[in-house]
Design an enzyme around this catalytic site. Structure first.
Site, short mmCIF file in Angstrom:
data_model
loop_
_atom_site.label_atom_id
_atom_site.label_comp_id
_atom_site.label_asym_id
_atom_site.label_seq_id
_atom_site.Cartn_x
_atom_site.Cartn_y
_atom_site.Cartn_z
N ASP A 92 -2.28 7.50 -1.63
CA ASP A 92 -1.62 6.37 -1.00
C ASP A 92 -0.35 6.54 -0.33
OD1 ASP A 92 0.52 6.74 -2.82
OD2 ASP A 92 0.36 5.15 -4.31
N GLY A 94 2.93 6.04 -0.31
CA GLY A 94 4.31 5.86 -0.52
C GLY A 94 4.82 4.43 -0.31
N ASP A 146 2.95 1.15 5.00
CA ASP A 146 2.97 -0.28 5.12
C ASP A 146 4.17 -0.74 4.01
OD1 ASP A 146 1.89 0.29 2.44
OD2 ASP A 146 1.04 -1.69 2.24
N GLN A 194 -1.79 -7.11 4.19
CA GLN A 194 -0.75 -7.63 3.56
C GLN A 194 -0.46 -9.18 3.81
OE1 GLN A 194 1.13 -6.34 1.11
NE2 GLN A 194 0.94 -4.33 1.35
N GLY A 221 -0.29 -5.57 -1.88
CA GLY A 221 0.51 -6.73 -1.94
C GLY A 221 -0.02 -7.58 -3.02
N ASP A 271 -7.99 0.97 -8.20
CA ASP A 271 -7.11 1.85 -9.05
C ASP A 271 -6.24 1.21 -9.80
OD1 ASP A 271 -4.31 2.63 -7.93
OD2 ASP A 271 -5.33 1.48 -6.50
N HIS A 340 -10.63 8.15 -23.52
CA HIS A 340 -11.58 6.76 -23.88
C HIS A 340 -11.35 5.65 -22.78
CE1 HIS A 340 -13.29 3.46 -25.49
NE2 HIS A 340 -12.12 2.64 -25.32
#
Length: 376
Positions: A92, A94, A146, A194, A221, A271, A340
């Site tokens: 990503d 940052g 962004d 966004q 966002g 993610d 797990h």
């Protein structure tokens, strides 16, 4: 990078595909374990491959830039060589970390001035600089710089922020297209939609992002405190606009139920830190529901954690033993719980893919959302 669509669910927007990178293929829908500082917390790379069956992991530009720093990463030959992970990596930009540093940053048209959370030193991120940084880190998929707006957010702030994100994207694309990867394999740039929770802004942003014609697109966002139904509504609108023939990545999402609903809305990639962060606090996600392993009810439960997901760790260790480790603050407890939870998330998206290919995803999804949301 290439994306091939393999199947579409007849009753939803869910789809199964393959993302091809120079470090291997990613079968979608996919969950990507978060490896903020070049490591998925408490998990070996061997376990990521064998037990969890991760196909791609994340790195974080902000954290890697500060520590170990770009010189070390370049000397190592990029993040893949540095951490020994030979499958795809996404970084990503940052932007989210800078957003979370509200007290220690200043946003201007040029970029962001921020103070390091480590030593207070001042740094500057610009769209061009962030492209250069991610070239040096060497991820297969890199994100545009962004601004991630908070929730709630005033309409005018969201609008101005979105328009600046679009201007920054133009600068990101120009810098990215004018440079080459440093380590002999290709990199791909994803723009980010966004617009906070405002319908007209989300439509504008999705149309603008699609017009750049990049190989994949992200939705940012969201999952920043807004109600889940609002997140689903925004996602649904955006996936109607973003190109069908390119992967869509919903950033930072989320619970197992969030992921299943996101898949139904046409998202391919997810993610979230939740599986590992919650694992370290004793919360387990299972095929039957959510377990707080600290509770006394598991004290003498010698059944496996979750044999259904086909993971050796989950089938070998008992709930009682894991509860003991967590209460004793043994590091192995955090490790078992993390393996797990991640294995469960990868199992869940793998099952979703199988049901999309079989044509019965929607029926299965409705049953699974109820199951994975209940507390045991």
């Amino acid at each position: 990078m290439k994306f091939e669509l393999k199947a579409q669910d007849p009753k939803s927007k869910a789809r199964a595909g393959v993302v091809s990178t120079d470090h291997g293929d990613i079968l979608t829908p996919i969950f990507m374990p978060v490896g903020t500082a070049g490591t998925v917390k408490a998990v070996h790379q061997r376990e990521l491959k064998q037990d969890i069956k991760a196909q791609i992991i994340l790195g974080n530009t902000y954290h890697l830039y500060l520590r170990p720093g770009l010189d070390i990463l370049q000397k190592a030959g990029g993040l893949h060589k540095f951490n020994g992970w030979d499958r795809p990596i996404l970084t990503d930009s940052g932007g989210y970390q800078v957003f979370s540093l509200a007290e220690n940053r200043k946003i201007t048209e040029e970029g962001v001035v921020f103070k390091s959370h480590i030593d207070g030193a001042k740094h500057v991120f610009t769209p061009e600089g962030v492209m250069d940084i991610q070239r040096k880190i060497g991820a297969d998929i890199i994100m545009a710089f962004d601004e991630c707006t908070p929730y709630p957010c005033e309409y005018n702030y969201a609008k101005n922020s979105m328009e600046m994100t679009h201007r920054w994207l133009k600068r990101c694309c120009e810098r990215f297209d004018a440079t080459e990867g440093l380590y002999g394999y290709s990199q791909t740039l994803f723009p980010i939609v966004q617009g906070s929770v405002y319908k007209d802004l989300r439509v504008q942003s999705a149309e603008a992002i699609a017009s750049f014609g990049r190989e994949g697109n992200a939705i940012g966002g969201l999952s920043v405190g807004e109600p889940a139904e609002m997140m689903y509504e925004m996602t649904d609108m955006v996936t109607d606009i973003l190109p069908q023939d390119k992967p869509r990545y919903l950033m930072g999402v989320g619970t197992p139920a969030n992921i299943l609903e996101g898949i139904a809305l046409g998202v391919d990639m997810f993610d979230c830190v939740m599986p590992t962060r919650n694992a370290r606090n004793g919360m387990l996600f299972t095929s039957e529901g959510i377990i707080n392993i600290r509770n006394k009810k598991w004290e003498d439960d010698f059944s496996p954690i979750d044999p259904a997901i086909g993971n050796e760790v989950s089938a070998f260790y008992s709930k009682a033993y894991l509860r003991h480790l967590v209460h004793a603050k043994e590091i192995l407890g955090a490790q078992i719980a993390s393996i797990h939870n991640l294995a469960f998330y990868l199992w869940l998206v793998g099952q979703a893919r199988e049901h999309i290919l079989a044509g019965d995803f929607s029926q299965w999804k409705d049953q699974m959302v109820k199951k994975v949301s209940q507390r045991l």
